[in-house]
Design a protein around this motif. Structure first.
Motif: not given
Ligand code: PMV
Length: 330
Positions: A16, A20, A108, A140-142, A145, A194, A198, A245, A285-286
């Motif tokens: 990203a 997110y 993921s 998984s949210g990502s 995309r 994550s 979150m 973030m 990222d995380a």
């Protein structure tokens, strides 16, 4: 016997550029609290094969962690969405992650995107790609995309049913010849996953609301800079989104810190190189790795200079990657 055709799909990972972090509404739908904008990466991908089996079985090769119960819960979701009646057939799932060897780079996104496309194909279901993306998001949210190559946006949406939380390709891979230099530092085990991270940020971080409230503006600015292929405009927005973030994570209670010493050293070296005229912009990222967005022409030198920072274990240069696709089985 329920018909099912063995199928294989490939999906590339994405990073990203506008992040997110955080969820909204019904946890089962896995809806993001903020929209995001990503670059799909060449050179980092997952291939997944779904076929009939005597029982549900999952094999994972390469790097990354696979959790069988999540894989089969996802197959149940896809089977239900496909409108097929009867019990889901038992499946044999084989996945290979083609990601750099040190663990800690998210698998993921590519994993759930490849699994979604392979399973839908195996179940002989071919819905629009946005439907597949929405299903991948539930894993998984990502991953929402990673159905597309190039530059992809995932909208937050506002509706409780998630019908306006849609991912869409903004520009294809050949739109802009940029690179992401992936600088891996020593990966310790993640302090917190994550989803839990979150939730902790949402519940405890005083920066949660500012993070959510300013993200739409960042996205709009980033999209405009991207459309103009303007790295000098996009880069600072990428860094701003990343550090907002991480500030939100750090101010969570207890604090969430994914970096190590080398993460900070790489970041500082990147800024120093930029001051010297070698422009790269960091995002994290995380995890402890640093990804640097730069022009194709600067990538080799940035990779070499950042690779020399003590604590760096590997450097990979990635260009924009392709759409997720089905592969013909041999
Ligand atoms: O897809 P998840 O649940 O692993 O969350 C990914 C969150 C970040 O990688 C930190 C940011 C992003 O937008 O990918």
């Amino acid at each position: 016997m329920t018909p099912m055709t063995p199928a294989k799909a490939v999906a590339h990972s994405n990073i990203a550029l506008c992040k997110y972090w955080g969820k909204r509404g019904d946890p089962a739908l896995n809806l993001p609290a903020v929209g995001s904008l990503s670059l799909t990466l060449e050179g980092l991908w997952t291939e997944t094969e779904v076929g009939p089996g005597d029982r549900d079985a999952f094999e994972l090769a390469g790097t990354g962690e696979g959790e069988a119960h999540k894989v089969f819960a996802h197959l149940d979701r896809i089977w239900a969405a496909s409108g097929r009646t009867g019990a889901r057939p038992r499946c044999r799932v084989r996945s290979v992650n083609h990601l750099p060897t040190a663990a800690g780079l998210a698998s993921s996104a590519s994993g759930f995107a490849a699994l979604t496309l392979a399973a839908a194909t195996a179940f002989e279901w071919s819905p629009p790609r946005t439907t597949l993306s929405a299903l991948a998001r539930m894993g998984s949210g990502s991953a929402a995309r990673s159905l597309w190559g190039g530059f992809v946006r995932l909208d937050r949406g506002n509706r409780p049913d998630g019908s306006d939380c849609v991912a869409r390709p903004l520009f294809p891979a050949d739109f802009w010849d940029v690179r992401l230099v992936v600088v891996q530092t020593t990966a310790a085990k993640k302090p917190i996953g994550s989803t839990a991270g979150m939730e902790r940020s949402r519940a405890t971080s005083p920066y949660w609301l500012p993070w959510v409230e300013t993200s739409e503006g960042d996205l709009a600015e980033a999209e405009a800079a991207l459309a103009a292929r303007d790295l000098a405009a996009l880069g600072p927005i990428v860094e701003r989104s990343c550090f907002k973030m991480h500030a939100c994570m750090l101010a969570s209670d207890p604090a969430i810190l994914y970096w190590n010493g080398a993460t900070v050293d790489v970041m500082r070296r990147c800024w120093q190189l930029r001051a010297e005229g070698l422009a790269g912009y960091v995002t994290i990222d995380a995890g402890p790795h640093v990804k640097v967005l730069c022009a194709a022409a600067s990538a080799a030198e940035i990779a070499e200079r950042l690779g020399a920072v003590p604590g760096v274990v590997a450097v990979t240069v990635c260009g924009p990657g392709p759409d997720a696709h089905v592969e013909v089985l041999a």
